[in-house]
Design an enzyme around this catalytic site. Structure first.
Site: not given
Length: 518
Positions: A196, A323
């Site tokens: 991220e 994810e």
């Protein structure tokens, strides 16, 4: 008509004894085993274990001196449960935690504690480090997906870490690993180049990340020829395509000096940010809201796949959904930063819908990791000291094991509609696949929480006289397993006959069923 693929089979006249009355008009399905599609990579059933809450400490690691049965500090009950899932890979150590992780604090006889600034501000003792993770991976028979620190770290730190894990004892880093009791080279199958980076991993612009990613892809080497290592770059945050464009454009023009094999995608079902939907005690509206968002994964995958196709028409780079899952309101009374939530029959349906989407896009989606494995978010397993239970999501993953590395088989049907509180969803979903032994499997999900559904399946290209498998249903859509009642939601065996080339099966409301044709 809708085309679906599955790794479980649906080929037998199969009626659940728990359902006294069949639903109204049967859903007509057509399976054509003569037109196989791509392989459904087993890695779409990957797991994720972050240093977050009790996901590691208490969930995996109890210490060598614990009274809880363990092997070198790792819980035996958890290992046995995960081995049954045939877990293909585990992503570790994060997550946001990965981009502040100093691997040196977690190796050797003297560990150095640190504050976990991402998750609760608690002390991270680093007693579960690289060697312990690799031991865990070996115990459950999985591959290691290691995320290196691109946020606060350097390419040199990452390079030395992978050297420590993969080099022989002819190398100084390999010698250090041997001194720590592990002379054999570890196998790192997958390497995550950051996490991220558009947010907790450094709030980097796409172009800045691409420059950093190239350095890590160039200088972090795998020294173990027995295990090729795939590199996964940070990709999109849900629907934002900027990272997808930047990374894939750079990859299209890459030189011999660097390469990647995967691009990550993160997307959670939340019902709206910040996560606020309850994990238990919810009503039909909240059920529909969450599943409606989940079904948006189909568009997300299609959107990012189309961009990847522009730069990579041969589909060399995998879309890695590393994810995904339900992110709900934390269980009342627990630490907000530990992301503790219960796991209901709704989560089982949610898991099946996601897996089906990944299977339908098997040509591009070749890896996925549910968040997370134990005690955190949409977990497989919950533990409390010496107690352990399996969640409805665990049971779905176990039922889908035959789909691992199976070949997608087209399954056409009209999904129909289920509407409540102004929200309209497909009433049913299904996929089919043929395993390596040639057995066809069908996975059916009834999204409708009120009514059973009957299916009539024409099985073309398959010689079968019966079908058998498992079905997962529950007394209520918010039914959960607890330590006091761990089997409230558990799969039940089902079987059926096939007549005149058709399988007839009736499934319960809000249920997941996987059957194999025999």
């Amino acid at each position: 008509m809708r085309l679906l693929t599955s790794v479980a089979a649906i080929a037998a006249a199969f009626i659940l004894p728990a359902i006294a009355e069949a639903a109204d008009t049967p859903v007509q399905m057509t399976l054509d085993a003569s037109k196989p599609g791509p392989v459904i990579d087993r890695h779409i059933f990957g797991q994720f274990a972050e240093h977050l809450g009790s996901g590691i400490y208490g969930g995996i690691w109890v210490g060598k001196d614990s009274t809880i049965p363990n092997t070198r500090g790792i819980r035996n009950d958890v290992v046995a449960a995960l081995k049954a899932l045939k877990v293909p890979d585990v992503r570790w150590p994060g997550g946001c935690f990965a981009d502040e992780y100093n691997w040196r604090r977690g190796v050797g006889p003297e560990r150095k504690a640190a504050v976990n600034t991402n998750w609760g501000g608690v002390v991270e003792p680093n007693t579960f480090g690289t060697d312990e993770f690799m031991d865990f991976a070996q115990q459950i028979g999985t591959e290691a997906y290691v995320s290196v620190n691109v946020g606060s770290g350097t390419p040199q730190e990452a390079a030395e870490w992978v050297e420590y894990m993969t080099s022989s004892t002819d190398d100084a880093m390999g010698q250090e690993r041997a001194r720590n009791g592990h002379p054999e080279q570890y196998k790192v199958a997958i390497l995550g180049l950051g996490n991220e980076s558009w947010d907790c991993g450094g709030a980097m612009t796409p172009d800045f990340y691409v420059s950093e990613m190239k350095r890590y892809a160039r200088f972090v080497h795998n020294y173990n020829p027995a295990q090729p290592m795939k590199r996964v770059a940070v990709g999109p945050n849900v629907a934002d395509t900027s990272y997808t464009e930047a990374v894939m454009k750079a990859w299209q023009g890459h030189s011999w000096a660097w390469d990647i094999e995967g691009l990550s995608l993160h997307s959670y079902s939340t019902g709206g940010w910040p996560p606020h939907l309850p994990a238990t005690g919810f009503d039909e509206k909240d059920y529909a809201i969450l599943l409606n968002e989940t079904l948006g994964m189909e568009k997300l995958v299609a959107t990012h796949s189309a961009i990847m196709d522009k730069y990579d028409p041969e589909k060399k780079v995998a879309l890695v959904v590393d994810e995904w899952g339900a992110w709900l309101q934390a269980t009342p009374g627990t630490h907000e930063g530990f992301l503790v939530q219960q796991n209901s029959q709704r989560d089982a349906v949610l898991a099946a819908l996601n897996i089906n989407i990944f299977a339908r896009h098997a040509d591009r989606v070749r890896m996925a990791n549910i968040a997370q494995m134990i005690n955190v978010l949409q977990a497989m397993i919950l533990t409390d000291k010496d107690k352990m239970l399996l969640t409805p999501t665990y049971h779905v993953f176990h039922m889908y094991v035959p789909f691992q590395d199976a070949t997608f088989v087209p399954l056409a049907f009209d999904a129909g509609q289920y509407t409540t509180n102004g929200i309209t969803l497909p009433r049913v979903d299904a996929v089919a696949a043929k395993d390596k032994a040639g057995k066809v499997w069908i996975a059916i999900t009834n999204v409708d929480p009120k009514s059973p559904v009957t299916f009539s399946v024409a099985i073309n290209g398959v010689k079968a006289t019966k079908a058998s498998g498992q079905t997962l249903s529950a007394p209520k859509i918010d039914s959960v397993n607890t330590f006091e009642q761990p089997n409230t939601v558990a799969p039940k065996a089902v079987s059926a006959k096939i007549a005149n080339g058709k399988l007839s099966i009736t499934v319960a409301p809000a249920s997941v069923t996987v059957i194999g044709l025999e």
